[in-house]
Design an enzyme around this catalytic site. Structure first.
Site, PDB file in Angstrom:
ATOM      1  N   LYS A  71      31.329  46.888  56.061  1.00 36.23           N
ATOM      2  CA  LYS A  71      31.375  47.807  54.896  1.00 36.23           C
ATOM      3  C   LYS A  71      31.099  46.966  53.581  1.00 36.23           C
ATOM      4  O   LYS A  71      30.727  45.765  53.817  1.00 36.23           O
ATOM      5  CB  LYS A  71      32.820  48.268  54.659  1.00 36.23           C
ATOM      6  CG  LYS A  71      33.928  47.098  54.390  1.00 36.23           C
ATOM      7  CD  LYS A  71      35.309  47.488  54.164  1.00 36.23           C
ATOM      8  CE  LYS A  71      36.284  46.433  54.014  1.00 36.23           C
ATOM      9  NZ  LYS A  71      37.255  46.908  53.791  1.00 36.23           N
ATOM     10  N   ARG A 112      48.639  52.995  52.567  1.00 35.38           N
ATOM     11  CA  ARG A 112      47.508  53.364  52.315  1.00 35.38           C
ATOM     12  C   ARG A 112      46.769  54.694  53.026  1.00 35.38           C
ATOM     13  O   ARG A 112      47.059  55.569  52.495  1.00 35.38           O
ATOM     14  CB  ARG A 112      46.274  51.990  52.439  1.00 35.38           C
ATOM     15  CG  ARG A 112      44.983  52.481  51.960  1.00 35.38           C
ATOM     16  CD  ARG A 112      43.772  51.197  52.001  1.00 35.38           C
ATOM     17  NE  ARG A 112      43.661  50.688  52.938  1.00 35.38           N
ATOM     18  CZ  ARG A 112      42.756  50.006  53.434  1.00 35.38           C
ATOM     19  NH1 ARG A 112      42.207  49.236  52.404  1.00 35.38           N
ATOM     20  NH2 ARG A 112      42.472  49.223  54.603  1.00 35.38           N
ATOM     21  N   TYR A 169      26.584  35.251  23.781  1.00 36.51           N
ATOM     22  CA  TYR A 169      27.459  36.255  22.910  1.00 36.51           C
ATOM     23  C   TYR A 169      28.589  35.724  22.404  1.00 36.51           C
ATOM     24  O   TYR A 169      29.409  34.846  23.308  1.00 36.51           O
ATOM     25  CB  TYR A 169      27.816  37.446  23.944  1.00 36.51           C
ATOM     26  CG  TYR A 169      26.278  38.387  24.242  1.00 36.51           C
ATOM     27  CD1 TYR A 169      25.599  38.803  22.999  1.00 36.51           C
ATOM     28  CD2 TYR A 169      25.887  38.209  25.246  1.00 36.51           C
ATOM     29  CE1 TYR A 169      24.761  39.527  23.310  1.00 36.51           C
ATOM     30  CE2 TYR A 169      24.828  39.126  25.532  1.00 36.51           C
ATOM     31  CZ  TYR A 169      24.089  39.822  24.525  1.00 36.51           C
ATOM     32  OH  TYR A 169      22.999  40.433  24.698  1.00 36.51           O
ATOM     33  N   MET A 228      24.906  39.793  30.785  1.00 36.10           N
ATOM     34  CA  MET A 228      24.774  40.907  31.717  1.00 36.10           C
ATOM     35  C   MET A 228      23.613  40.183  32.837  1.00 36.10           C
ATOM     36  O   MET A 228      23.650  40.348  33.894  1.00 36.10           O
ATOM     37  CB  MET A 228      24.343  42.181  31.116  1.00 36.10           C
ATOM     38  CG  MET A 228      24.187  43.146  32.034  1.00 36.10           C
ATOM     39  SD  MET A 228      23.924  44.760  31.622  1.00 36.10           S
ATOM     40  CE  MET A 228      25.239  45.626  30.601  1.00 36.10           C
TER      41      MET A 228
HETATM   42  C1  LIG Z   1      40.741  48.847  58.037  1.00 32.67           C
HETATM   43  C2  LIG Z   1      40.114  47.566  58.152  1.00 32.67           C
HETATM   44  N1  LIG Z   1      40.289  46.865  59.243  1.00 32.67           N
HETATM   45  C3  LIG Z   1      39.664  45.883  59.241  1.00 32.67           C
HETATM   46  C4  LIG Z   1      39.063  45.025  57.988  1.00 32.67           C
HETATM   47  C5  LIG Z   1      38.742  43.751  58.032  1.00 32.67           C
HETATM   48  O1  LIG Z   1      39.422  42.737  57.313  1.00 32.67           O
HETATM   49  P1  LIG Z   1      39.070  41.268  57.343  1.00 32.67           P
HETATM   50  O2  LIG Z   1      37.923  41.038  56.527  1.00 32.67           O
HETATM   51  O3  LIG Z   1      40.176  40.493  56.605  1.00 32.67           O
HETATM   52  O4  LIG Z   1      38.996  40.609  58.716  1.00 32.67           O
HETATM   53  C6  LIG Z   1      39.274  45.705  56.774  1.00 32.67           C
HETATM   54  C7  LIG Z   1      38.857  45.117  55.744  1.00 32.67           C
HETATM   55  O5  LIG Z   1      39.575  44.970  54.660  1.00 32.67           O
HETATM   56  C8  LIG Z   1      39.923  46.930  56.786  1.00 32.67           C
HETATM   57  O6  LIG Z   1      39.760  47.948  55.803  1.00 32.67           O
END
Ligand SMILES: Cc1ncc(COP(=O)(O)O)c(C=O)c1O
Length: 395
Positions: A44, A142, A271, A319
């Protein structure tokens, strides 16, 4: 009329460098460590800043069984790039996004019945089966059905047509600290659900819970699969975890000096006029700033490496530019400096930057934005440059 070829060229002298051999090494080391358990590699947030598509390819090539994303757009980016590996969207979707889950051929986190109903309908319409992972909240608050209601919710889910529950999972808010008592309680909650479901004759194939911290320190949380992000990229989630194998840091951020200024006593830099020279100074200007994810909090406290030596960031970070005091160095326009990574004997890690600005390595890495081209190395040679600003647009 543009006459030059701008596709995937390094135009700007600031970039993120990614060592693909390091990622390959890390994934293989993780796999050896977890043994028979499956590995979901989390890619991700643009692969934690290293580039989602290239990270996905590298982790799959080195044995990851699943890819983990947190939104449909991330899944789309990977599918469009030709990644056919099994993929779980562990993020929440709304009911009106169900069609895309089927279309993208991904597995979806489920914790809301109305979304499950929408997925069931979308699957029926498409003549498909929606593959879902039921999420249980064992303590993160969450996503997930509260663990006390997990069994009846699962029973309800199982009545829906064209839905296959392929996994059940949960997540740790704190698996990498010294005190593991809450993580162990969460594991007990998972095991209780497993026992209760088994007593009802319900068997779910894939149980998963562990992130990087859990993969290292909590073998009881490995179940059938671990979901690892940070370790793939070469960084420990904290300094409190066991380090049972070597990790190879894969991410560096570098820039070339684009201007040198000699300033006099009383001159100010940047700045807000935050730095005022008390003597003659020499300042190097770097073409990277807070809009690239180099945090503005580093204005007075950041450090860079030049030819293996440390030099301080001064003045207010802009920036698109940063100032370095190079009075005692022989720095020249065009010299490469390292904002994160290794240069000679010196290293600046994401943890070091995080410690300076009161953040975490995750944020430091993921913040480096799309304006920075990603330069991929294998055997120390550049094999590919991804520049999302000059990449061919699909329209
Ligand atoms: C649902 C879920 N699983 C696994 C992970 C992986 O975490 P890490 O990068 O600490 O291994 C994340 C990342 O935050 C996550 O949101």
């Amino acid at each position: 009329m543009l006459s030059l070829d701008y596709q995937n060229k390094l135009l700007r002298p600031a970039w993120v460098e990614v060592d693909l051999d390091a990622v390959a090494h890390n994934v293989r080391a993780i796999k050896r460590h977890i043994g028979d358990v499956k590995l979901l590699a989390v890619v991700k947030a643009n692969g934690y800043g290293l580039g989602a598509v290239m990270m996905a390819r590298e982790v799959v090539a080195n044995g990851a069984d699943y890819l983990g994303v947190v939104m449909l757009d991330e899944a789309y980016e990977l599918r469009r790039a030709g990644l056919a590996a099994p993929m779980i969207n562990t993020g929440a979707i709304l009911a009106d996004q169900a069609d895309a889950v089927i279309d993208l051929d991904i597995e979806q986190m489920i914790d809301q019945y109305d979304v499950a109903v929408a997925l069931s309908q979308a699957a029926q319409k498409a003549g498909a089966t929606a593959r879902v992972h039921f999420k249980v909240d064992t303590g993160m608050s969450r996503f997930g059905v509260h663990y006390s209601r997990a069994v009846p919710e699962m029973q309800r889910l199982l009545t829906l047509p064209n839905i296959k529950v392929v996994g059940l999972f949960s997540h740790f808010p704190m698996s990498d600290g010294v005190d593991k008592s809450f993580a162990l309680l969460q594991i007990e909650r998972m095991k209780m659900i497993k026992r209760d479901l088994a007593a009802q004759g319900i068997r779910i194939p894939l149980w998963h819970m562990a992130n990087s911290g859990g993969a290292l320190d909590l073998p009881a949380a490995h179940f059938d699969m671990v979901r690892v992000g940070l370790l793939n990229y070469g960084y420990w989630p904290s300094f409190d975890v066991q380090q049972p194998f070597e990790l190879a840091p894969a991410m560096s951020v570098r820039a070339k000096i684009v201007a040198i200024r000699d300033i006099e006593r009383g001159d100010t830099v940047g700045y807000g006029r935050k730095f005022m020279a008390t003597q003659k100074e020499r300042i190097a200007v770097l073409p990277i700033g807070y809009a690239d994810g180099y945090d503005r909090l580093l204005s007075k406290i950041g450090v860079i490496l030049w030819h293996g030596q440390r030099a301080p960031i001064i003045g207010g970070l802009c920036m698109d530019a940063a100032f370095v005091k190079t009075t005692d160095l022989d720095a020249k326009i065009g010299d490469v400096v390292t904002l994160m990574g290794t240069d000679g004997e010196q290293n600046i890690s994401p943890h070091d930057i995080a410690a300076l600005i009161g953040s975490v390595s995750y944020e430091v890495m993921a913040q480096f934005g799309r304006r920075l081209p990603r330069v991929y190395l294998r055997d120390d040679a550049v094999i590919r440059i991804d520049n999302s600003l000059t990449a061919q647009s699909s329209s």
